[in-house]
Design a protein around this motif. Structure first.
Motif, mmCIF file in Angstrom:
data_model
loop_
_atom_site.group_PDB
_atom_site.id
_atom_site.type_symbol
_atom_site.label_atom_id
_atom_site.label_comp_id
_atom_site.label_asym_id
_atom_site.label_seq_id
_atom_site.Cartn_x
_atom_site.Cartn_y
_atom_site.Cartn_z
ATOM 1 N N GLU A 28 3.068 -1.248 -6.276
ATOM 2 C CA GLU A 28 2.088 -0.297 -5.467
ATOM 3 C C GLU A 28 0.694 -0.600 -5.887
ATOM 4 O O GLU A 28 0.290 -0.517 -6.779
ATOM 5 C CB GLU A 28 2.676 1.202 -5.648
ATOM 6 N N LYS A 29 -0.014 -0.695 -4.754
ATOM 7 C CA LYS A 29 -1.479 -1.048 -4.814
ATOM 8 C C LYS A 29 -2.222 0.417 -5.089
ATOM 9 O O LYS A 29 -1.655 1.451 -4.535
ATOM 10 C CB LYS A 29 -2.057 -1.538 -3.413
ATOM 11 N N THR B 6 0.959 -1.225 0.019
ATOM 12 C CA THR B 6 0.040 -0.046 -0.003
ATOM 13 C C THR B 6 0.845 1.366 0.058
ATOM 14 O O THR B 6 2.045 1.124 0.345
ATOM 15 C CB THR B 6 -0.968 0.208 1.221
ATOM 16 N N HIS C 212 -4.293 3.518 -4.747
ATOM 17 C CA HIS C 212 -4.913 4.184 -3.592
ATOM 18 C C HIS C 212 -6.259 4.664 -4.003
ATOM 19 O O HIS C 212 -6.497 5.140 -5.242
ATOM 20 C CB HIS C 212 -4.076 5.462 -3.148
#
Length: 285
Positions: free
Chosen positions: A170-171, A98, A173
């Motif tokens: 990266e997830k 995250t 947001h």
């Protein structure tokens, strides 16, 4: 010798063993007596004899190995890459994190199942290995972390595990995205309504940050004036796009972005807040 006697070979010991050896074999001190065979040294005796016996080369074929002429393979050492010299192909894995984890840094564990040959049977064996991954604050999507190959002993057998390369992903947001140089800035897009822009009042928004804190951004009436004028002039029809967005204002707040990894002193990017208003053409009746 008497008449009719068989020819013989005479040898008298001179008291010096080295001189006698040289006399007999052509070493130091002589080249042999009576035209006898000459040899360059003691080891050449065996080389000549073995070479003649095996149909090998004569004294012109010299080597550091006295038996090299008769047994060529004896002078060759077993060659090949030293252990571990062959380049090992890495195993690739991905780790999805995250924005908050990439902001503050963390430690993660990942278990990798390796398919490696059994050193005794040659069949594939599954060896599971645990890797401790240190995430440095500010890592970006695409950052690669590589672990070297390692050896493991299982049930008395040694297995060689290949290198492991872990790529950081990266997830997405909910409302923040990374931008700017090296992805150090954080972008927040704030969508306003037509009514908010035309009202011309002061607007305040609070934006949660990955650090756990929040930032307050103020939009004053003067910041809305240009967008309000474009809306009043029928901006949607002018652009020919029924869902066109009108830019209102962009503000930056220093040191509220992502940390920059790799420096001696930690620095931070900026928080970028972009205000816009979406114009939509009414659907036909």
């Amino acid at each position: 010798a008497g008449a009719g006697a068989a020819p013989g070979f005479g040898f008298s010991f001179g008291g010096d063993p080295n001189a006698n050896f040289g006399f007999s074999f052509g070493g130091p001190g002589g080249s042999g007596a009576g035209g006898g065979p000459g040899f360059g040294g003691g080891l050449d005796v065996f080389e000549e004899l073995l070479g003649a016996f095996m149909g090998g080369r004569g004294r012109g074929a010299r080597s550091s190995n006295p038996f090299g002429s008769a047994f060529p393979g004896a002078q060759q050492q077993q060659r090949g890459p030293p252990p571990g010299a062959a380049q090992e192909k890495p195993v690739f894995h991905e780790m999805h994190l995250t924005l908050e984890q990439l902001y503050g840094g963390t430690r993660k564990k990942i278990r990798v199942a390796h398919q490696v040959p059994n050193p005794w049977t040659g069949t594939a064996e599954t060896i599971k290995e645990l890797y401790q991954v240190k995430i440095v604050p500010g890592y970006r999507s695409g950052t690669k972390i590589t672990f070297k190959g390692r050896s493991r002993s299982v049930n008395g057998m040694q297995f060689r595990l290949p290198p492991v390369t872990i790529t950081i992903r990266e997830k997405p947001h909910a409302f923040l995205s990374r931008t700017g140089k090296n992805g150090a800035d954080l972008l927040y897009v704030c969508s306003l309504t037509v009514g908010q822009v035309l009202a011309g009042r002061t607007l305040r928004i609070r934006i949660p940050l990955p650090s756990g804190k929040s930032a307050e951004v103020t939009l004053k009436p003067g910041d809305l004036r240009a967008a309000a004028a474009e809306i009043s002039m029928g901006g949607a029809e002018a652009g020919g796009n029924p869902n066109r967005k009108i830019f209102v204002k962009e503000k930056q707040i220093a040191a509220l972005g992502m940390p920059r990894s790799g420096g001696l002193k930690t620095t931070y990017g900026s928080l970028v807040v972009r205000f816009e208003v979406a114009l939509s053409r009414p659907a036909p009746a």
